[in-house]
Design an enzyme around this catalytic site. Structure first.
Site, short mmCIF file in Angstrom:
data_model
loop_
_atom_site.label_atom_id
_atom_site.label_comp_id
_atom_site.label_asym_id
_atom_site.label_seq_id
_atom_site.Cartn_x
_atom_site.Cartn_y
_atom_site.Cartn_z
N ASN A 278 34.58 41.01 39.54
CA ASN A 278 35.03 40.33 38.72
C ASN A 278 36.38 39.82 39.16
O ASN A 278 37.23 40.74 39.23
CB ASN A 278 35.05 40.81 37.32
CG ASN A 278 33.43 40.96 37.09
OD1 ASN A 278 32.46 40.30 37.16
ND2 ASN A 278 33.45 42.09 36.25
N HIS B 170 38.65 46.08 41.69
CA HIS B 170 37.68 47.01 41.64
C HIS B 170 36.32 46.27 41.76
O HIS B 170 36.04 45.22 41.64
CB HIS B 170 37.60 47.69 40.48
CG HIS B 170 37.46 46.84 39.23
ND1 HIS B 170 38.78 46.10 38.73
CD2 HIS B 170 36.57 46.65 38.34
CE1 HIS B 170 38.27 45.64 37.66
NE2 HIS B 170 37.03 45.61 37.62
N HIS C 130 32.32 46.78 41.45
CA HIS C 130 31.10 47.41 40.51
C HIS C 130 30.02 47.70 41.47
O HIS C 130 29.38 46.95 42.00
CB HIS C 130 30.71 46.60 39.26
CG HIS C 130 31.75 46.23 38.53
ND1 HIS C 130 31.76 46.99 37.14
CD2 HIS C 130 32.82 45.40 38.53
CE1 HIS C 130 32.91 46.24 36.35
NE2 HIS C 130 33.57 45.43 37.02
N GLY D 111 35.86 37.45 34.52
CA GLY D 111 35.42 38.39 33.41
C GLY D 111 36.24 39.72 33.61
O GLY D 111 35.71 40.82 33.09
N GLN D 112 37.31 39.73 34.41
CA GLN D 112 37.93 40.66 34.83
C GLN D 112 39.08 41.21 33.70
O GLN D 112 39.59 40.23 33.32
CB GLN D 112 39.05 40.42 36.11
CG GLN D 112 39.82 41.47 36.52
CD GLN D 112 40.47 41.55 37.98
OE1 GLN D 112 40.39 40.17 38.42
NE2 GLN D 112 41.27 42.38 38.40
N ASP E 224 31.80 54.34 35.41
CA ASP E 224 32.33 53.35 34.48
C ASP E 224 32.00 54.05 33.14
O ASP E 224 31.13 54.60 32.92
CB ASP E 224 31.62 52.30 34.43
CG ASP E 224 32.33 50.86 33.75
OD1 ASP E 224 32.84 50.15 34.49
OD2 ASP E 224 32.39 51.19 32.41
N ILE E 225 33.15 53.90 32.26
CA ILE E 225 32.97 54.60 30.93
C ILE E 225 32.28 53.78 30.07
O ILE E 225 31.73 54.39 28.97
CB ILE E 225 34.58 54.40 30.38
CG1 ILE E 225 34.93 55.72 29.44
CG2 ILE E 225 34.88 53.31 29.77
CD1 ILE E 225 36.30 55.94 28.93
P1 AMP Z 1 36.15 44.26 34.77
O1 AMP Z 1 35.70 43.72 33.64
O2 AMP Z 1 35.37 43.92 35.93
O3 AMP Z 1 37.67 44.33 34.86
O4 AMP Z 1 35.70 45.86 34.73
C1 AMP Z 1 36.53 46.80 34.18
C2 AMP Z 1 35.55 48.02 34.03
O5 AMP Z 1 36.33 49.08 33.98
C3 AMP Z 1 34.82 47.87 32.89
O6 AMP Z 1 33.23 48.10 33.07
C4 AMP Z 1 35.19 49.12 31.88
O7 AMP Z 1 34.06 49.70 31.28
C5 AMP Z 1 35.75 50.15 32.82
N1 AMP Z 1 36.53 51.17 32.51
C6 AMP Z 1 37.64 50.60 31.69
N2 AMP Z 1 38.43 51.96 31.42
C7 AMP Z 1 37.80 52.78 32.20
C8 AMP Z 1 38.10 54.19 32.11
N3 AMP Z 1 39.20 54.80 31.60
N4 AMP Z 1 37.24 55.20 32.92
C9 AMP Z 1 36.19 54.41 33.41
N5 AMP Z 1 35.86 52.98 33.48
C10 AMP Z 1 36.95 52.18 32.70
#
Ligand code: AMP
Length: 113
Positions: free
Chosen positions: A86, A99, A101, A92-93, A30-31
């Site tokens: 999420n 995906h 986590h 909170g998506q 995760d970024i």
């Molecule tokens: P959600 O809030 O469950 O939709 O999670 C989305 C997740 O994707 C968040 O934790 C972000 O930090 C992560 N995310 C968004 N863009 C990227 C990216 N380019 N590379 C890796 N993780 C990302």
């Protein structure tokens, strides 16, 4: 079907720190990690959210969880970890591509925020 940042990662159009890949799924760091280990596991099939998965996706959904298990083992999370999906706005998506986590390497609190 709208394109998302995760589709771009699958197509290698934007970089990601990929930790696992097979024909059906991809996993990357995760970024913006919220734990020392924070991995995102996605199906390559662009299912927007858990609500939109169907019986056809039953095996794929199980596959994602077994990938989580495998990565957790490889990363030495022997003391436990948390798995989160999420779903939708109240869930909170923020990225509309299903995906999972994987969060670990610190104790988690309950209830989550
Ligand atoms: P959600 O809030 O469950 O939709 O999670 C989305 C997740 O994707 C968040 O934790 C972000 O930090 C992560 N995310 C968004 N863009 C990227 C990216 N380019 N590379 C890796 N993780 C990302």
């Amino acid at each position: 079907m709208s394109d998302t940042i995760f589709s771009k990662i699958i197509r290698r159009e934007i970089p990601a720190n990929i930790v696992y890949e097979d024909d059906l799924a991809l996993a990357f760091k995760d970024i913006q990690p919220v734990a020392p280990i924070h991995i995102i596991v996605i199906p390559k099939k662009p299912i927007p959210k858990l609500d939109e998965a169907t019986l056809e996706d039953q095996v794929l959904l199980g596959h994602l969880l077994l990938i989580v298990q495998k990565i957790a083992e490889q990363m030495g999370l022997t003391n436990g970890y948390r798995v989160v999906i999420n779903n939708g706005d109240d869930g909170g998506q923020t990225v509309d591509h299903l995906h999972v986590h994987l969060l670990g390497d610190r104790p988690m609190r309950w209830p989550p925020g």
